[in-house]
Design a protein around this motif. Structure first.
Motif, PDB file in Angstrom:
ATOM      1  N   MET A   1       0.845  -1.191   0.000  1.00 15.22           N
ATOM      2  CA  MET A   1       0.000   0.000   0.000  1.00 15.22           C
ATOM      3  C   MET A   1       0.884   1.247   0.000  1.00 15.22           C
ATOM      4  O   MET A   1       1.915   1.278   0.659  1.00 15.22           O
ATOM      5  CB  MET A   1      -0.910   0.009   1.229  1.00 15.22           C
ATOM      6  CG  MET A   1      -1.770   1.257   1.332  1.00 15.22           C
ATOM      7  SD  MET A   1      -2.798   1.300   2.811  1.00 15.22           S
ATOM      8  CE  MET A   1      -3.921  -0.039   2.422  1.00 15.22           C
ATOM      9  N   ARG A   2       0.481   2.254  -0.750  1.00 19.62           N
ATOM     10  CA  ARG A   2       1.186   3.529  -0.792  1.00 19.62           C
ATOM     11  C   ARG A   2       0.267   4.652  -0.329  1.00 19.62           C
ATOM     12  O   ARG A   2      -0.948   4.574  -0.497  1.00 19.62           O
ATOM     13  CB  ARG A   2       1.669   3.847  -2.211  1.00 19.62           C
ATOM     14  CG  ARG A   2       2.781   2.958  -2.736  1.00 19.62           C
ATOM     15  CD  ARG A   2       3.189   3.442  -4.122  1.00 19.62           C
ATOM     16  NE  ARG A   2       4.195   2.595  -4.733  1.00 19.62           N
ATOM     17  CZ  ARG A   2       5.515   2.798  -4.623  1.00 19.62           C
ATOM     18  NH1 ARG A   2       5.970   3.822  -3.929  1.00 19.62           N
ATOM     19  NH2 ARG A   2       6.373   1.984  -5.217  1.00 19.62           N
ATOM     20  N   VAL A   3       0.866   5.701   0.210  1.00 18.68           N
ATOM     21  CA  VAL A   3       0.153   6.933   0.509  1.00 18.68           C
ATOM     22  C   VAL A   3       0.490   7.928  -0.585  1.00 18.68           C
ATOM     23  O   VAL A   3       1.665   8.117  -0.919  1.00 18.68           O
ATOM     24  CB  VAL A   3       0.560   7.500   1.889  1.00 18.68           C
ATOM     25  CG1 VAL A   3      -0.168   8.805   2.164  1.00 18.68           C
ATOM     26  CG2 VAL A   3       0.272   6.489   2.983  1.00 18.68           C
ATOM     27  N   GLU A   4      -0.523   8.546  -1.180  1.00 19.96           N
ATOM     28  CA  GLU A   4      -0.310   9.490  -2.266  1.00 19.96           C
ATOM     29  C   GLU A   4      -0.180  10.911  -1.716  1.00 19.96           C
ATOM     30  O   GLU A   4      -0.879  11.291  -0.766  1.00 19.96           O
ATOM     31  CB  GLU A   4      -1.481   9.425  -3.257  1.00 19.96           C
ATOM     32  CG  GLU A   4      -1.722   8.043  -3.854  1.00 19.96           C
ATOM     33  CD  GLU A   4      -0.609   7.607  -4.789  1.00 19.96           C
ATOM     34  OE1 GLU A   4       0.034   8.486  -5.416  1.00 19.96           O
ATOM     35  OE2 GLU A   4      -0.375   6.384  -4.899  1.00 19.96           O
ATOM     36  N   PHE A   5       0.713  11.708  -2.334  1.00 18.98           N
ATOM     37  CA  PHE A   5       0.932  13.088  -1.922  1.00 18.98           C
ATOM     38  C   PHE A   5       0.750  14.002  -3.134  1.00 18.98           C
ATOM     39  O   PHE A   5       1.424  13.820  -4.150  1.00 18.98           O
ATOM     40  CB  PHE A   5       2.334  13.268  -1.346  1.00 18.98           C
ATOM     41  CG  PHE A   5       2.576  12.488  -0.076  1.00 18.98           C
ATOM     42  CD1 PHE A   5       2.397  13.079   1.164  1.00 18.98           C
ATOM     43  CD2 PHE A   5       2.989  11.160  -0.127  1.00 18.98           C
ATOM     44  CE1 PHE A   5       2.617  12.371   2.337  1.00 18.98           C
ATOM     45  CE2 PHE A   5       3.220  10.435   1.036  1.00 18.98           C
ATOM     46  CZ  PHE A   5       3.032  11.043   2.278  1.00 18.98           C
ATOM     47  N   ASP A   6      -0.143  14.961  -3.046  1.00 18.78           N
ATOM     48  CA  ASP A   6      -0.434  15.894  -4.125  1.00 18.78           C
ATOM     49  C   ASP A   6       0.173  17.255  -3.778  1.00 18.78           C
ATOM     50  O   ASP A   6      -0.310  17.939  -2.871  1.00 18.78           O
ATOM     51  CB  ASP A   6      -1.946  16.021  -4.304  1.00 18.78           C
ATOM     52  CG  ASP A   6      -2.331  16.937  -5.458  1.00 18.78           C
ATOM     53  OD1 ASP A   6      -1.465  17.682  -5.953  1.00 18.78           O
ATOM     54  OD2 ASP A   6      -3.512  16.915  -5.861  1.00 18.78           O
ATOM     55  N   PRO A   7       1.238  17.658  -4.462  1.00 20.09           N
ATOM     56  CA  PRO A   7       1.878  18.934  -4.129  1.00 20.09           C
ATOM     57  C   PRO A   7       0.925  20.124  -4.169  1.00 20.09           C
ATOM     58  O   PRO A   7       1.007  21.016  -3.321  1.00 20.09           O
ATOM     59  CB  PRO A   7       2.982  19.069  -5.186  1.00 20.09           C
ATOM     60  CG  PRO A   7       3.267  17.676  -5.613  1.00 20.09           C
ATOM     61  CD  PRO A   7       1.962  16.952  -5.539  1.00 20.09           C
ATOM     62  N   GLU A   8       0.027  20.138  -5.153  1.00 20.40           N
ATOM     63  CA  GLU A   8      -0.897  21.263  -5.268  1.00 20.40           C
ATOM     64  C   GLU A   8      -1.843  21.320  -4.078  1.00 20.40           C
ATOM     65  O   GLU A   8      -2.123  22.388  -3.536  1.00 20.40           O
ATOM     66  CB  GLU A   8      -1.705  21.144  -6.574  1.00 20.40           C
ATOM     67  CG  GLU A   8      -0.879  21.315  -7.837  1.00 20.40           C
ATOM     68  CD  GLU A   8      -0.349  22.728  -7.996  1.00 20.40           C
ATOM     69  OE1 GLU A   8      -0.997  23.671  -7.486  1.00 20.40           O
ATOM     70  OE2 GLU A   8       0.720  22.898  -8.616  1.00 20.40           O
ATOM     71  N   ALA A   9      -2.335  20.168  -3.647  1.00 19.49           N
ATOM     72  CA  ALA A   9      -3.272  20.129  -2.523  1.00 19.49           C
ATOM     73  C   ALA A   9      -2.575  20.405  -1.196  1.00 19.49           C
ATOM     74  O   ALA A   9      -3.145  21.028  -0.294  1.00 19.49           O
ATOM     75  CB  ALA A   9      -3.970  18.772  -2.472  1.00 19.49           C
ATOM     76  N   MET A  10      -1.340  19.956  -1.075  1.00 20.85           N
ATOM     77  CA  MET A  10      -0.610  20.120   0.184  1.00 20.85           C
ATOM     78  C   MET A  10      -0.115  21.542   0.382  1.00 20.85           C
ATOM     79  O   MET A  10      -0.005  22.019   1.505  1.00 20.85           O
ATOM     80  CB  MET A  10       0.568  19.148   0.241  1.00 20.85           C
ATOM     81  CG  MET A  10       0.139  17.696   0.312  1.00 20.85           C
ATOM     82  SD  MET A  10       1.549  16.564   0.257  1.00 20.85           S
ATOM     83  CE  MET A  10       2.340  16.908   1.835  1.00 20.85           C
ATOM     84  N   GLY A  11       0.216  22.213  -0.692  1.00 20.98           N
ATOM     85  CA  GLY A  11       0.647  23.600  -0.592  1.00 20.98           C
ATOM     86  C   GLY A  11       2.142  23.759  -0.378  1.00 20.98           C
ATOM     87  O   GLY A  11       2.900  22.791  -0.287  1.00 20.98           O
ATOM     88  N   SER A  12       2.546  25.028  -0.260  1.00 26.57           N
ATOM     89  CA  SER A  12       3.966  25.385  -0.280  1.00 26.57           C
ATOM     90  C   SER A  12       4.655  25.234   1.071  1.00 26.57           C
ATOM     91  O   SER A  12       5.842  25.528   1.182  1.00 26.57           O
ATOM     92  CB  SER A  12       4.125  26.830  -0.763  1.00 26.57           C
ATOM     93  OG  SER A  12       3.435  27.713   0.109  1.00 26.57           O
ATOM     94  N   THR A  13       3.940  24.806   2.081  1.00 19.80           N
ATOM     95  CA  THR A  13       4.562  24.557   3.376  1.00 19.80           C
ATOM     96  C   THR A  13       4.721  23.074   3.655  1.00 19.80           C
ATOM     97  O   THR A  13       5.800  22.608   4.035  1.00 19.80           O
ATOM     98  CB  THR A  13       3.750  25.197   4.515  1.00 19.80           C
ATOM     99  OG1 THR A  13       3.678  26.613   4.304  1.00 19.80           O
ATOM    100  CG2 THR A  13       4.420  24.939   5.867  1.00 19.80           C
ATOM    101  N   ALA A  14       3.648  22.312   3.440  1.00 22.39           N
ATOM    102  CA  ALA A  14       3.666  20.890   3.779  1.00 22.39           C
ATOM    103  C   ALA A  14       4.487  20.065   2.796  1.00 22.39           C
ATOM    104  O   ALA A  14       5.258  19.192   3.217  1.00 22.39           O
ATOM    105  CB  ALA A  14       2.236  20.345   3.852  1.00 22.39           C
ATOM    106  N   PHE A  15       4.344  20.315   1.491  1.00 19.28           N
ATOM    107  CA  PHE A  15       5.036  19.445   0.538  1.00 19.28           C
ATOM    108  C   PHE A  15       6.552  19.590   0.585  1.00 19.28           C
ATOM    109  O   PHE A  15       7.265  18.584   0.446  1.00 19.28           O
ATOM    110  CB  PHE A  15       4.529  19.648  -0.891  1.00 19.28           C
ATOM    111  CG  PHE A  15       5.026  18.575  -1.823  1.00 19.28           C
ATOM    112  CD1 PHE A  15       4.511  17.283  -1.747  1.00 19.28           C
ATOM    113  CD2 PHE A  15       6.031  18.825  -2.738  1.00 19.28           C
ATOM    114  CE1 PHE A  15       4.989  16.266  -2.571  1.00 19.28           C
ATOM    115  CE2 PHE A  15       6.512  17.825  -3.567  1.00 19.28           C
ATOM    116  CZ  PHE A  15       5.986  16.541  -3.484  1.00 19.28           C
ATOM    117  N   PRO A  16       7.112  20.798   0.784  1.00 22.48           N
ATOM    118  CA  PRO A  16       8.573  20.872   0.921  1.00 22.48           C
ATOM    119  C   PRO A  16       9.108  20.026   2.068  1.00 22.48           C
ATOM    120  O   PRO A  16      10.222  19.491   1.972  1.00 22.48           O
ATOM    121  CB  PRO A  16       8.820  22.368   1.170  1.00 22.48           C
ATOM    122  CG  PRO A  16       7.711  23.041   0.450  1.00 22.48           C
ATOM    123  CD  PRO A  16       6.521  22.141   0.658  1.00 22.48           C
TER     124      PRO A  16
END
Length: 202
Positions: A1-16
């Motif tokens: 199982m993988r967890v997906e990460f969406d840079p656009e949804a996460m924004g400029s603080t969480a994804f970095p």
């Protein structure tokens, strides 16, 4: 199982935070610069750092936002990359504080200076390898600026040179990981590159 990460949804603080925990380990450029009037010598670690070209020799570090290192390089066209080694961890971390531009990290952290040979910013005396650089170009990208510098002089402590080049195990490089994590060299693996051979060649 993988967890997906969406840079656009996460924004400029969480994804970095995610990204800098994946692109590891990262070498650290401990960059010294000087203000245009020569009044303040600055020193700061930058963990987005690499070689951009070998001929001519060009190294690159990234300023996220308009940090003092970037401003000083733009004003003077010069900087020094001081090698970040494990014994220097506390000093390097002490120079990562966001001091005002008029405050020298050399002074606040008690870092000993050494005069450079070809550029105005000083070297870190306790750094085992230094690269004196003149600005080649800068490139704005998103919230960051990539700073490219041509190496005009390099120097290394003789006890860290083996077979005419710096030895990684002796240098004990320090790296940046995710969050407040730092990395050390660990086990060094030696494996020669496999040359290509034409099928049927003797």
């Amino acid at each position: 199982m993988r967890v997906e990460f969406d840079p656009e949804a996460m924004g400029s603080t969480a994804f970095p935070r995610f990204l800098t925990s994946v692109v590891i380990p990262r070498p650290i450029a401990w960059v010294s610069t000087v203000t245009s009037d020569g009044s303040t010598e600055k020193l700061a670690p930058h963990s987005f750092f690499s070689i951009a070209s070998t001929d001519p020799p060009i190294v690159q570090f990234t300023s996220i936002g308009r940090k003092d290192s970037l401003r000083n390089v733009e004003d003077t066209g010069e900087f020094v990359v001081n090698f970040s080694s494990e014994p220097l961890l506390e000093l390097i971390n002490a120079t990562a504080i966001d001091f005002p531009r008029s405050v020298s990290e050399f002074d606040t952290a008690g870092v000993e200076r050494e005069a450079s040979k070809c550029v105005r910013p000083p070297r870190v005396a306790s750094s085992h390898v230094v690269l004196e650089c003149r600005s080649h170009t800068t490139l704005s990208m998103g919230n960051s600026t990539l700073v490219f510098g041509r190496v005009v002089r390099a120097a290394a402590d003789t006890e860290f040179i083996v077979d005419d080049r710096p030895n990684s195990e002796l240098l004990r490089p320090l790296t940046k990981l995710g969050g407040d994590e730092w990395g050390t060299l660990g086990t060094v693996l030696h494996l020669s590159r496999i040359p290509y051979e034409e099928p049927g060649a003797d």
